[in-house]
Each structure stands twice: as structure tokens, then as C-alpha cells.
Motif scaffolding. Sequence first.
Motif, short mmCIF file in Angstrom:
data_model
loop_
_atom_site.label_atom_id
_atom_site.label_comp_id
_atom_site.label_asym_id
_atom_site.label_seq_id
_atom_site.Cartn_x
_atom_site.Cartn_y
_atom_site.Cartn_z
N CYS A 108 -56.89 -62.48 70.54
CA CYS A 108 -56.90 -64.14 70.58
C CYS A 108 -57.92 -64.69 70.74
O CYS A 108 -58.44 -64.25 71.40
N PRO A 109 -58.64 -65.79 69.45
CA PRO A 109 -59.69 -66.66 69.83
C PRO A 109 -59.43 -67.78 71.34
O PRO A 109 -60.02 -68.20 72.06
N ASN A 110 -58.14 -67.58 71.42
CA ASN A 110 -57.60 -68.15 72.73
C ASN A 110 -57.25 -68.02 74.03
O ASN A 110 -57.60 -67.88 75.21
N CYS A 111 -56.93 -66.82 74.02
CA CYS A 111 -55.77 -66.02 75.12
C CYS A 111 -57.16 -64.43 75.44
O CYS A 111 -56.30 -63.43 76.05
N GLY A 112 -57.55 -64.15 74.64
CA GLY A 112 -58.00 -62.79 74.15
C GLY A 112 -57.93 -62.28 73.76
O GLY A 112 -57.36 -61.89 72.99
N PRO A 113 -58.72 -60.64 73.97
CA PRO A 113 -59.43 -59.95 74.42
C PRO A 113 -61.01 -60.33 74.83
O PRO A 113 -61.53 -61.62 73.47
N LEU A 114 -61.45 -60.72 75.76
CA LEU A 114 -63.57 -61.75 75.45
C LEU A 114 -64.15 -59.88 75.86
O LEU A 114 -64.11 -59.98 76.65
N VAL A 115 -65.56 -60.04 75.09
CA VAL A 115 -66.39 -59.22 74.99
C VAL A 115 -67.80 -59.83 75.49
O VAL A 115 -67.81 -60.81 74.62
N GLN A 116 -68.02 -59.95 76.04
CA GLN A 116 -69.67 -60.76 76.32
C GLN A 116 -70.72 -59.23 76.89
O GLN A 116 -70.10 -58.92 77.75
N LEU A 117 -71.45 -59.96 76.20
CA LEU A 117 -72.86 -59.07 76.57
C LEU A 117 -73.61 -59.33 78.06
O LEU A 117 -73.96 -60.30 78.11
N ARG A 118 -73.69 -58.63 79.27
CA ARG A 118 -74.43 -59.68 80.17
C ARG A 118 -75.27 -58.77 81.20
O ARG A 118 -75.39 -57.58 81.11
#
Length: 65
Positions: free
Chosen positions: A24-34
Amino acid sequence: MCDDCRAEYEHPLDRRFHAQPVACPNCGPLVQLRNPASGHISNIEMRLTAILKTRQLLGREDHCG
């Protein structure tokens, strides 16, 4: 899990009924390159370099295309 996802997950007639995983765009999951030194990677060239390095570390050095 947000209210919308929970409603879909718990409704037996919904196609997402007990689907794993819920995305879900609201609750995830969230993936980021850091970058550990400077934080979030926003430059597209830096992103590509990070993706290619990750592929190399995972033993996926084959080329796409």
C-alpha cells in the motif's frame, strides 16, 4: 496496516482477502536506497550505481536486456 488495507484483507469477497503481502502507498512497505554516509540517495546515477553494486553482491552480475 491502514484501515483501507485491513478492510480489504478481512473481507472474504475481496481479492486481497488474507493476501500476503499487502502493499500500500499509505502503510507500506517502503523501500529506499540509502547511503550510510550521507542519507537518502536522490541522484539517479547514484541509484543506478547502488543497484548494480547490490546485484554484484548478490551474485547477479548478468546483464538485463
